[in-house]
Design an enzyme around this catalytic site. Structure first.
Site, PDB file in Angstrom:
ATOM      1  N   GLU A   1      -2.580   0.574  13.182  1.00  0.00           N
ATOM      2  CA  GLU A   1      -3.830   0.928  12.526  1.00  0.00           C
ATOM      3  C   GLU A   1      -5.134   1.082  13.159  1.00  0.00           C
ATOM      4  O   GLU A   1      -5.760   1.838  12.876  1.00  0.00           O
ATOM      5  CB  GLU A   1      -3.716   0.000  11.142  1.00  0.00           C
ATOM      6  CG  GLU A   1      -4.841   0.356   9.911  1.00  0.00           C
ATOM      7  CD  GLU A   1      -4.734  -0.390   8.764  1.00  0.00           C
ATOM      8  OE1 GLU A   1      -4.156  -1.560   8.867  1.00  0.00           O
ATOM      9  OE2 GLU A   1      -5.314  -0.122   7.818  1.00  0.00           O
TER      10      GLU A   1
ATOM     11  N   GLU B   1       0.974  -1.222  -0.120  1.00  0.00           N
ATOM     12  CA  GLU B   1      -0.087  -0.084   0.087  1.00  0.00           C
ATOM     13  C   GLU B   1       0.812   1.070  -0.155  1.00  0.00           C
ATOM     14  O   GLU B   1       1.127   1.738  -0.800  1.00  0.00           O
ATOM     15  CB  GLU B   1      -0.979   0.138   1.228  1.00  0.00           C
ATOM     16  CG  GLU B   1      -1.904   1.326   0.955  1.00  0.00           C
ATOM     17  CD  GLU B   1      -3.325   0.642   1.763  1.00  0.00           C
ATOM     18  OE1 GLU B   1      -3.469  -0.418   2.323  1.00  0.00           O
ATOM     19  OE2 GLU B   1      -4.209   1.633   1.843  1.00  0.00           O
TER      20      GLU B   1
END
Ligand code: RAM
Length: 871
Positions: A754, A493
């Site tokens: 996260e 990502e």
């Protein structure tokens, strides 16, 4: 009183930049300084006898825009600032900047794509690598002979892909992953290096290795390459300018200039480049770097090494001529920020043998970078593999489940002799590494890479767990400021997500001087803005990510410039046209001013553990915020009509918000923490409803703990304390059950996770995602008490308000754009002691915990109170 002393001189937010824009007018450089000593009353800036600002009687000035005659390209300018204090004493400091290129004679070259040998990555053993169609990294070399001794040499260089350049074997500069990531269809950065000391008499060699990087390698979560995102194979452009003692100059450039087909930057195709000519003396070959990819990793096969190719005398007759590539190219621009560098090295905390020829290395810290390992002599062809992971599984092995398709695997194939292996064109997010294929590895080191932003902040306090939280936030910033502000450094990502950057920015600005870093990235954001005005979700734009920005994501195109302006005082951050185009875009599609249409992939309050904040409420709050800040930006730039129109719009959005989502008791539709936080932070409620709304927020926090996702978390502690509930903000910091910051610390986190609880599907469970680390702003601003008054810019008016909670001491310092700010407080024997440093030209309002308030000028101040009352 004494003199005022300028220090920390900078040009466009960088100390002594080499290769600046050759700008005048709107792009003329900003020459700035920090202050120590007494308050200034006037300043004078002089550039090389070329221009003088004249004495400016402006006690607030910390920078002046150059307004002299046009600057010449490739020229070093020395400049100086003189400051006067009120007692008439003055003091001068000097610095320099050097302009870059404004026109290129060199052209883009490449190893002939038809000769590219595609490599199937090794598939033996435990390698997860599949056939990625990666190819050996091109090596380009050009021999040349200076006609007399060189007194100065500059290398101007860029790549589509990544480059490493050497002159006679000496590395040019120390940039990693250069030229950095931009939307290469819109603009490509180049770097400038002083390579004078690399040159010698007689034959010299400029040697460059290229790799795919973001240009033609794997990027983001779309597994397609090459040619899918930007390009198909790496290309090089370089100009080496040699200056001789007699003042004459010579240029060694890539390719013949006349062979280049030029065209408008906008029309750059991502199809295969057209070869239009041979590369004018440049030779191309392949060597030991069998492939290099940011996500997959890098492989060196030392049996294929072309020893000596970067030195004079190498026989390159078996190499092919380089070719000039002839498709349209985006403009080359000088890098406006410091590059990614190898900023520090970490030794392992443990190296454990886990099987035959296998070792598990723990660096004790989750980071972004790569591993360097000393490899002893092995059988030729023996393979050494390094795999990386953030965590271990229950059996104590690397847990790579959260990397998704990022193999993050580096491979060395030995030629026999001992060597040191360190990849050069990849990076990984990891704490652990597993090294296989060597019974006795030599020294193992983690090399930490990030955009080299100068560190400006320190925070520490009496609670070691909060200190660890601050360290984790700092490491999250290091690991994710890699050319662009990314969401995470480990999985497939690593994108410049706008909301992540927006919520973390205030914290980032305290930890480091990120002015130049964000100036660069804001160009990426604007490059990604649609012609209709829409800001994106990620910048640089990348195939595979929804183009149209979501509420709170796209709005970062307004919120980030505004915050940078307030912190650094540089109004150039406020690009009113771009900001207004965004606000107009949302308005055009939502005439009743409730933002329902064109919300992109509406990510809502992403990863909130609580009840969902109504999407339209959240979106409309951001719509108001963007309109409000753009109105203010227009006013600052003297665009009165725009300012008035946008002010009216912001007021109308607020009215629509109140009518649609609020009730007289201060209750909001959805009754969520993030709803109240946005409404209170953005000033959306009538004054009389503010207190009830803040009370309701406090009730929800007391009852449930934090329930915000990415879009509310940065506001949680600041808004609670602003409304008199710093006790609750501290309670959140003290909370140990998930969701909480301390839960992560107690579970061994060395970066910010996260997800609040670090649990969830491995495919989306990064352990280095800084959004929830946005509480760092409150550690500085709440716990220690370093803040800026609401209407202050560039820390002219400080608000010092320590909120001690149950802590016994805290200290923070911040090297602001104006000068050093410091706060230290401690409790001793029922007394509260506070020491404050206010930089020259600033004033501070100091709020003591007993309710006393003091107005103080610049300088060092101490306070003592015995009536400490903390909640
Ligand atoms: C995730 C990213 C990022 C977030 C978006 C919406 O995949 O990691 O943090 O902004 O999605």
């Amino acid at each position: 009183m004494g003199s005022v002393r300028p220090y920390g001189l900078s040009c466009d937010h960088r100390a002594t930049p080499l290769g600046t824009e050759v700008g005048t007018g709107a792009s003329a450089p900003l020459l700035s300084w920090r202050l120590s000593g007494a308050d200034p009353v006037a300043c004078l800036v002089e550039v090389d006898g070329l221009w003088s600002s004249g004495r400016l009687d402006d006690p607030a000035a910390i920078g002046v825009r150059y307004a002299g005659p046009p600057l010449r390209p490739r020229t070093r300018y020395t400049w100086q600032v003189t400051l006067w204090a009120g007692d008439g004493t003055s003091s001068t400091a000097r610095s320099w900047f050097e302009t870059g290129q404004d026109a290129w004679t060199g052209s883009w070259i490449a190893a002939d794509p038809d000769t590219v040998e595609h490599v199937d990555p090794p598939t033996e053993g435990d390698l997860a690598l599949r056939d990625h169609g990666l190819s050996a990294c091109p090596q380009l070399r050009r021999a040349f002979e200076p006609r007399s001794p060189v007194v100065a040499a500059r290398l101007y260089i860029s790549a589509k892909g990544l480059y490493e350049a050497r002159i006679n074997g000496h590395r040019a500069g120390d940039a990693e992953l250069a030229p950095g990531w931009t939307d290469y269809r819109r603009r490509i950065q180049y770097q400038t290096y002083d390579v004078t000391s690399c040159l010698t008499e007689g034959e010299n060699v400029l040697a460059v290795t290229l790799a795919d990087g973001w240009w033609s390698g794997f990027a983001g979560f779309d597994p397609r390459r090459p040619g899918y995102h930007y390009g198909t194979f790496p290309e090089l452009i370089a100009e080496l300018h040699l200056t001789y003692a007699d003042g004459t100059a010579e240029v060694v450039a890539t390719g013949p200039a006349e062979s280049v087909a030029t065209g408008p930057a906008e029309s750059v195709a991502s199809g295969p480049a057209e070869v239009v000519a041979s590369g004018n003396g440049w030779r191309a070959g392949r060597g030991h770097v069998r492939y290099a990819d940011l996500l997959k990793g890098e492989c060196h096969d030392l049996r294929a090494a072309t020893t000596g190719w970067q030195l004079p005398g190498f026989d390159d007759s078996s190499w092919s001529p380089a070719v000039v590539t002839g498709h349209d190219h985006a403009p080359l621009v000088p890098s406006p920020d410091e590059p990614v560098r190898a900023v520090r090295e970490l030794a392992p905390v443990s190296v454990t043998r886990t099987g035959p020829g296998t070792h598990l290395v723990d660096f004790g810290q989750n980071l972004a970078g790569r591993v360097r390992v000393a490899v002893p002599a092995l059988e030729p062809g023996a393979r050494v593999t390094i795999r990386h992971a953030e965590t271990l599984d229950a059996a104590g092995r690397l847990d790579t489940a959260n990397l998704r398709t990022a193999d993050a695997t580096d491979v060395l194939i030995s030629a026999g002799p001992a060597t040191v292996f360190e990849p050069g064109f990849t990076y990984h997010g990891f704490r652990y590494a597993e090294i296989t294929g060597v019974e006795h590895p030599g020294e193992v080191t983690a090399v930490v890479l990030h955009s080299d932003t100068p560190w400006t902040g320190t925070f520490e306090c009496s609670d070691p767990e909060l200190d660890r939280l601050q360290r984790n936030i700092e490491w999250g910033q290091r690991g994710n400021f890699v050319s662009v502000p990314t969401d995470c450094p480990q999985r497939d990502e690593r994108l410049g997500w706008l909301a992540d950057a927006q919520v973390f920015l205030p914290t980032a600005c305290l930890n480091a001087d990120v002015a130049a870093f964000f100036a660069k990235w804001l160009r990426d954001v604007r490059d990604a803005q649609t012609p209709q005005g829409g800001f994106p979700n990620v910048a640089p734009r990348l195939s595979g990510v929804a183009e149209e920005g979501a509420p709170g994501w796209a709005d970062a195109g307004v919120l980030i410039p505004w915050h940078l302006y307030r912190v650094y005082g540089d109004a150039r951050f406020l690009d009113v046209d771009s900001m207004a185009a965004w606000v107009d875009f949302v308005q055009r599609h939502n005439p009743d001013l409730i933002w329902r249409a064109r919300t992109g992939p509406h990510y809502a309050d992403w990863l909130s553990p609580g009840p969902a904040t109504p999407r339209e409420l959240l979106a409309t709050a951001f719509f108001h915020r963007s309109a409000d800040l753009t109105a203010r930006a227009a006013r600052i730039h003297g665009r009165t009509a725009d300012a008035e129109r946008l002010r009216t719009l912001a007021d109308d959005i607020r009215t629509a918000f109140i009518k649609t989502f609020a009730s007289a008791s201060g209750r909001l539709t959805g009754d969520t923490q993030t709803g109240y936080l946005l409404a209170l932070a953005f000033g959306l409620l009538p004054p009389e409803w503010t207190a009830p709304a803040a009370r309701r927020l406090a009730e929800l926090v007391e009852e449930h703990g934090p329930q915000t996702g990415f879009l509310g978390v940065n506001l949680l502690c600041p808004i609670l304390s602003e409304h008199g509930r710093d006790d609750l903000a501290h309670a959140l910091l003290n909370r140990t059950a998930p969701p909480s910051w301390r839960y992560q610390v107690r579970h061994g986190a060395t970066t910010i996770w996260e997800r609040w609880d670090g649990a969830g599907a491995p495919s989306m469970n990064s352990f280095n995602h800084y959004a929830f680390g946005s509480v760092g702003e409150w550690l500085y601003g709440g716990v220690a008490g370093i803040g800026q008054a609401p209407d202050s810019v560039a820390y002219r008016e400080l608000v010092i308000r320590p909120l001690p909670g149950e802590l016994t001491w805290a200290r923070a310092s911040y090297e602001s754009v104006r000068g050093r700010i410091a706060v230290a407080w401690e409790r001793a024997g029922g007394d509260f002691h506070l020491a404050v440093t206010v930089p020259p030209g600033a004033t501070a309002t100091v709020h003591l915990p007993d309710g006393q308030t003091h107005q103080v000028p610049s300088g060092d101040h101490t306070f003592r109170t015995t009536e400490e009352t903390t909640a």
